[in-house]
Design an enzyme around this catalytic site. Sequence first.
Site, PDB file in Angstrom:
ATOM      1  N   CYS A 170       0.829  -1.210   0.000  1.00 26.27           N
ATOM      2  CA  CYS A 170       0.000   0.000   0.000  1.00 26.27           C
ATOM      3  C   CYS A 170       0.863   1.260   0.000  1.00 26.27           C
ATOM      4  O   CYS A 170       2.050   1.242   0.301  1.00 26.27           O
ATOM      5  CB  CYS A 170      -0.884   0.040   1.251  1.00 26.27           C
ATOM      6  SG  CYS A 170      -1.964  -1.383   1.472  1.00 26.27           S
ATOM      7  N   CYS A 193      -2.991   5.047   2.523  1.00 26.42           N
ATOM      8  CA  CYS A 193      -4.071   4.056   2.380  1.00 26.42           C
ATOM      9  C   CYS A 193      -5.106   4.234   3.484  1.00 26.42           C
ATOM     10  O   CYS A 193      -4.754   4.353   4.669  1.00 26.42           O
ATOM     11  CB  CYS A 193      -3.496   2.642   2.425  1.00 26.42           C
ATOM     12  SG  CYS A 193      -4.742   1.361   2.082  1.00 26.42           S
ATOM     13  N   CYS A 243      -2.509  -2.793  -3.643  1.00 26.44           N
ATOM     14  CA  CYS A 243      -3.778  -2.588  -2.959  1.00 26.44           C
ATOM     15  C   CYS A 243      -4.788  -1.961  -3.928  1.00 26.44           C
ATOM     16  O   CYS A 243      -4.459  -1.052  -4.689  1.00 26.44           O
ATOM     17  CB  CYS A 243      -3.565  -1.662  -1.768  1.00 26.44           C
ATOM     18  SG  CYS A 243      -5.084  -1.172  -0.905  1.00 26.44           S
ATOM     19  N   CYS A 282      -5.946   1.965  -2.131  1.00 27.90           N
ATOM     20  CA  CYS A 282      -5.106   3.172  -2.230  1.00 27.90           C
ATOM     21  C   CYS A 282      -4.425   3.302  -3.587  1.00 27.90           C
ATOM     22  O   CYS A 282      -3.857   4.344  -3.902  1.00 27.90           O
ATOM     23  CB  CYS A 282      -4.067   3.195  -1.116  1.00 27.90           C
ATOM     24  SG  CYS A 282      -2.841   1.872  -1.205  1.00 27.90           S
ATOM     25  N   ASP A 292      22.927  34.645 -13.530  1.00 29.30           N
ATOM     26  CA  ASP A 292      21.595  35.146 -13.858  1.00 29.30           C
ATOM     27  C   ASP A 292      21.295  36.420 -13.067  1.00 29.30           C
ATOM     28  O   ASP A 292      21.460  36.458 -11.843  1.00 29.30           O
ATOM     29  CB  ASP A 292      20.544  34.083 -13.540  1.00 29.30           C
ATOM     30  CG  ASP A 292      19.150  34.504 -13.947  1.00 29.30           C
ATOM     31  OD1 ASP A 292      18.774  34.228 -15.090  1.00 29.30           O
ATOM     32  OD2 ASP A 292      18.447  35.122 -13.119  1.00 29.30           O
TER      33      ASP A 292
END
Length: 522
Positions: free
Chosen positions: A53, A57, A84, A87, A460
């Site tokens: 899961c 879940c 699962c 989930c 930059d």
Amino acid sequence: MQVRKWLVCPGRADIVRLMTNLDQDICYQALKTKDARFDGRFFTAVTSTGVFCRTICPATVPKRANCVFYPSAAAAMNAGYRPCLRCRPETAPGSPAWKGVSTTVNRALKLINEGALDEGGVEELASRLGIGERYLRRLFLDHLGASPKAVAQTRRLLFAKKLVTESHLPLTEIAFAAGFGSIRRFNDAFVKLYKRAPRDLRRETLTEVPANEGTISLKLSYRPPYDWDRIIGFLAARAITGLEAVSDGRYHRAIQLEEKTGLVSVKHDPQRHQLIAEFSLPDITLLRPAIDRIRRLFDLDTDIGEITSQLGKDPHLSPLIKAYPGLRVPGAWDLFELSVRAVLGQQITVAAAATFAKRIVSHFGTSLDIGDRHGITHTFPSPEILAKADLTSIGLTQRRSDTINGLARAFAEDQLKLEEAGDLADIHDRLCQLKGIGPWTAQYIALRALKEPDAFPESDLGLIRAIPNGEERICPKDLLAMAENWRPWRAYAAQLLWSADPGGPELKKNRTSGQTDKNDEG
């Protein structure tokens, strides 16, 4: 069901080391909170049920003695567990792409998503990455707990499950979209994993109304928080008219894959921590790579909590993290397109660069016959077209035109092979071999198009403006030294600083977006 426990699996020293590093007790504490920020970072396998899961879940948290934790869905499936159905592990965000040396793994996953192992082998994949097959297998075991082939098979199955439960596509089309060579292979693999046929599972789970006719709507999860407003603002300020558009809080663009064109629209569903992407594609097999590109464009697989926990220790970045929680680094749909954009952005404003990009698209792009769809009319021109184009005809200087022509030739002739580069320094060196491309352009391309988490264009002007330094601006050398504390996530630090730049495009349209490095010609 008796499920093999990975920790005691004989002959797998690499996996034992991996699972030792993945602290089982800490994972259990995270599982008990059902915190969405941990979603996809690991998966919980329950020995008493044979199911694995997600951390979110809704089922009752199992006893600690019945839990084993794995770093990827592929690792759990490789150990004999099945996903699962509540989930839905196939909807979890991807594994973080910035773990140690896993930049190579991230590139390999991108190629796997594009079908590299559907027909080719692991040796060919390793060759494309510029490394040995044995080393690639070891990297996958170290970071994902499974071999490249196991990961590819897991992704095919989980992607197919996603289409079965979220779309009304015919099952035959789903089989080919997921990379299965035949409907029989798809059915056999699906039944073996889920203990039921795809048709039966769809009947049990698919309840939503189909998307607009001719489109496929899918949910793309992320780990919260997620600063959608800043991301969409960043893309809107740089949107190329005719190719992409932002309207009503949605992002739209024309897409091109394997010389086939389509459209995608993306909106935000903050309550469910997901984006919803609606695709119009001429070929269903393009869907998987299209989804992968959208996830990269919106930086959906980042574990932002892990990143900000380190960057937040810096006094310059801490207030920005609080001001812009969940800020991500926008990626790019296409490497070549972003590279051209970067050259156009040298030493001019964001608005001016977008204007030149618009002219390139309208003059040299391919016209779309799709009617009025958010003002989208063209695709971005190919390297072959721009290699021969007279870009002075749209107002570019001869020097800038020559730079883009040379860049396009390098892509058309496959000279750069950037996705085979070993690291950020290698990417930098390959790009800077081209006339008119210097450190700023190379770092910007690496940051956005190649998703290098430590890329940092220190010259930059926006980054320089964002750092307070009395009456004088900080120099690039001092900024680069300061950024040593931000490794390996300097790209995310840069995005925070750009958001704080008082002359940024979201706040002031005439921001000078370019750099100060004289090696970048423009």
